[in-house]
Design a protein around this motif. Structure first.
Motif, PDB file in Angstrom:
ATOM      1  N   ASP A  89       1.866  -9.746  -4.225  1.00 51.12           N
ATOM      2  CA  ASP A  89       3.049  -9.262  -3.503  1.00 51.12           C
ATOM      3  C   ASP A  89       2.612  -8.205  -2.493  1.00 51.12           C
ATOM      4  O   ASP A  89       1.978  -7.206  -2.858  1.00 51.12           O
ATOM      5  CB  ASP A  89       4.063  -8.674  -4.480  1.00 51.12           C
ATOM      6  N   LEU A 185       9.149  -3.378  -3.643  1.00 49.95           N
ATOM      7  CA  LEU A 185       8.162  -3.830  -4.624  1.00 49.95           C
ATOM      8  C   LEU A 185       8.476  -3.353  -6.042  1.00 49.95           C
ATOM      9  O   LEU A 185       7.779  -3.744  -6.986  1.00 49.95           O
ATOM     10  CB  LEU A 185       6.763  -3.320  -4.231  1.00 49.95           C
ATOM     11  N   SER A 188       8.958  -6.051  -8.605  1.00 48.55           N
ATOM     12  CA  SER A 188       7.948  -7.106  -8.616  1.00 48.55           C
ATOM     13  C   SER A 188       7.231  -7.152  -9.960  1.00 48.55           C
ATOM     14  O   SER A 188       6.902  -6.119 -10.544  1.00 48.55           O
ATOM     15  CB  SER A 188       6.931  -6.871  -7.490  1.00 48.55           C
ATOM     16  N   LYS A 193       0.218  -5.397  -6.527  1.00 48.26           N
ATOM     17  CA  LYS A 193       1.256  -5.053  -5.542  1.00 48.26           C
ATOM     18  C   LYS A 193       0.632  -4.153  -4.485  1.00 48.26           C
ATOM     19  O   LYS A 193       0.011  -3.142  -4.806  1.00 48.26           O
ATOM     20  CB  LYS A 193       2.431  -4.351  -6.233  1.00 48.26           C
TER      21      LYS A 193
END
Length: 332
Positions: A89, A185, A188, A193
């Protein structure tokens, strides 16, 4: 591919009586000539016209089949597709303040950043990537997505003069841009990340300091890669004047220390780009990030797919007519 009106395939049964009629009764309607014996023609070689004499009827039947397929409405299959892919991500936080119009990178800092970011996105098809832009304030241009075509379109729509035209306030709110990316984020579940923060200035706007945003990112396990864009001393900056553009040398004031501290706090890396080549190399280095498995759900829309069948029917019918009136023409 599937057919919306499958019942039309029952029309294909009409081919059976048509073929039977052709085989049994067609010859009775054709002109004939009586001869005493055909023994002389028994071993005569057949011409190519004799070998393709029944080709028109075959083409006619195939044309009918193609037309029935058109009536049956062929459509692409419409379904959700679930699969596991390798990816991470990533949120890209990009500075769009007026100073990004400086032309020490070609054609200017922002356009160079957009071009290299687009290459980066295209090279990571399985990643969830989003885009946040900031100047004196920040907003999300595109949430994280694997639909990179939409992401690239939204990236391309970012104008170099977005702050100059008053769409957002001018300035450099690094803390706000980073905080916005962190907020995207926070939910996530990816193992890795990452935020790629690109700016050409120092924080002078916003309610959140860069280091506060960095601490929040660290608490969420987000690594931040910072990129400071711009030459080391001065940069040519375009100023509109009557009848054209005048360039003035603008001093480059990048808070590289804060950017380095952000990267160090989040276990990321800090980079410095003074030209297009260095900027491109930085994104290539970041491209070596670790990858993790993630589930991707893709949706394919249904659309009508009759055109190939309609085109085939037209070509078959035209071929049959041309053969019948030219090389296979019968007299009388």
């Amino acid at each position: 591919m599937e057919f919306a009106n499958k019942e039309y395939f029952a029309l294909l049964l009409l081919l059976v009586p048509y073929v039977v009629w052709f085989l049994l009764f067609r010859k009775k309607s054709e002109p004939t000539m009586r001869v005493s014996s055909t023994e002389a023609y028994r071993f005569a070689p057949k011409s190519w016209r004799q070998r393709i004499v029944h080709l028109p009827i075959v083409l006619r039947c195939l044309c009918f089949v193609a037309l029935v397929c058109v009536l049956a409405r062929p459509q692409t299959y419409n379904a959700w597709d679930n699969k596991s892919v390798e990816g991470i991500d990533i949120m890209m936080a990009m500075d769009v303040s007026t100073s990004m119009l400086a032309e020490d990178l070609k054609p200017n800092r922002l356009e160079a950043a957009k071009s290299v970011a687009a290459e980066f996105i295209a090279g990571r098809p399985n990643d969830n990537i989003g885009l946040t832009i900031f100047a004196g304030e920040s907003f999300t241009q595109c949430p994280m997505t694997t639909d990179h075509a939409s992401l690239l379109s939204l990236l391309g729509s970012v104008r170099t003069d977005i702050a100059a035209r008053g769409i957002i306030s001018d300035g450099t709110a690094i803390g706000m841009g980073l905080a916005n990316a962190v907020s995207r984020l926070k939910s996530s579940k990816a193992k890795s990340k990452v935020i790629i923060l690109l700016t050409d200035g120092s924080n002078n706007m916003g309610d959140i300091s860069p280091m506060t945003s960095a601490e929040i990112a660290k608490s969420m396990g987000i690594r931040v890669y910072t990129i400071a864009v711009g030459t080391n001393k001065v940069a040519p900056y375009p100023v509109p004047v009557a009848g054209g553009v005048q360039y003035v040398n603008m001093p480059v004031e990048i808070d590289t220390k804060t950017l380095a501290d952000i990267a160090a706090t989040t276990d990321g890396s800090a980079y410095r780009a003074t030209n297009n080549r260095e900027l491109s190399q930085i994104y290539k280095d970041i491209d070596q990030l670790e990858k993790t498995k993630m589930d991707v759900k893709r949706f394919s829309k249904r659309y009508e797919a009759y055109m190939p069948f309609a085109l085939a029917a037209f070509v078959l019918l035209l071929s049959e007519i041309l053969l019948r009136v030219t090389v296979l023409r019968r007299i009388p």
